[in-house]
Design a protein around this motif. Structure first.
Motif, mmCIF file in Angstrom:
data_model
loop_
_atom_site.group_PDB
_atom_site.id
_atom_site.type_symbol
_atom_site.label_atom_id
_atom_site.label_comp_id
_atom_site.label_asym_id
_atom_site.label_seq_id
_atom_site.Cartn_x
_atom_site.Cartn_y
_atom_site.Cartn_z
ATOM 1 N N ARG A 188 2.728 0.547 2.831
ATOM 2 C CA ARG A 188 1.300 0.379 3.133
ATOM 3 C C ARG A 188 0.477 0.511 1.856
ATOM 4 O O ARG A 188 0.702 1.390 1.062
ATOM 5 N N SER A 189 -0.488 -0.380 1.733
ATOM 6 C CA SER A 189 -1.436 -0.306 0.639
ATOM 7 C C SER A 189 -2.682 -1.061 1.046
ATOM 8 O O SER A 189 -2.590 -2.217 1.475
ATOM 9 N N ASN A 190 -3.824 -0.415 0.942
ATOM 10 C CA ASN A 190 -5.097 -1.073 1.255
ATOM 11 C C ASN A 190 -5.108 -1.683 2.650
ATOM 12 O O ASN A 190 -5.673 -2.757 2.861
ATOM 13 N N GLY A 191 -4.456 -1.051 3.616
ATOM 14 C CA GLY A 191 -4.449 -1.546 4.984
ATOM 15 C C GLY A 191 -3.422 -2.619 5.272
ATOM 16 O O GLY A 191 -3.308 -3.087 6.394
ATOM 17 N N VAL A 192 -2.663 -3.050 4.274
ATOM 18 C CA VAL A 192 -1.623 -4.065 4.475
ATOM 19 C C VAL A 192 -0.303 -3.348 4.696
ATOM 20 O O VAL A 192 0.059 -2.448 3.941
ATOM 21 N N GLU A 193 0.421 -3.755 5.719
ATOM 22 C CA GLU A 193 1.717 -3.159 6.008
ATOM 23 C C GLU A 193 2.799 -4.232 5.861
ATOM 24 O O GLU A 193 2.882 -5.164 6.652
#
Length: 130
Positions: free
Chosen positions: A4-9
């Protein structure tokens, strides 16, 4: 495992694409299916018209070979295919006339590099026991 990073999975990897020249499909089938045993999977009709071929790698992954002109083989970038018996894979590659370049740079890892019929680098690595 997910990332996960910045809401991206990101939940996984679907395929890797390598390049090939136009007209190389039969040679690629001979190597990836004939030598390594990867089943070919059909490309969607709109993409099939572009040439190239796709192969299943295990249950959830794919190797896509896409036509690129001008074509230059990948010498450093490469897919790494996990195999149950790396010695058997090396024997099959050698029996088909391919070069087997063993690499012991990672301690405890049994692996080698070879080239597909288009000159793209391919790594084969033994699955580690859990």
């Amino acid at each position: 495992m997910t990332s996960r990073s910045n809401g991206v999975e990101v939940t996984g990897l679907h395929h890797v694409q390598i390049a090939c020249p136009a007209g190389a499909e039969d040679d690629l089938r001979g190597f990836y299916t004939g030598v390594l045993g990867l089943p070919e999977i059909p490309k969607p009709p709109a993409l099939a018209a572009r040439g190239g071929c796709w192969f299943a790698v295990g249950i959830h992954h794919e190797l896509h070979c896409g036509v690129e002109e001008p074509f230059v083989p990948a010498r450093k970038a490469h897919p790494c295919l996990l195999v149950a018996d790396v010695d058997a894979a090396a024997d099959a590659v050698a029996a088909a006339g391919g070069e087997v370049r063993w690499d012991e740079a990672i301690p405890g890892m049994r692996r080698f590099h070879t080239d597909d019929p288009c000159g793209n680098r391919v790594e084969l690595q033994q699955v580690r026991a859990s």
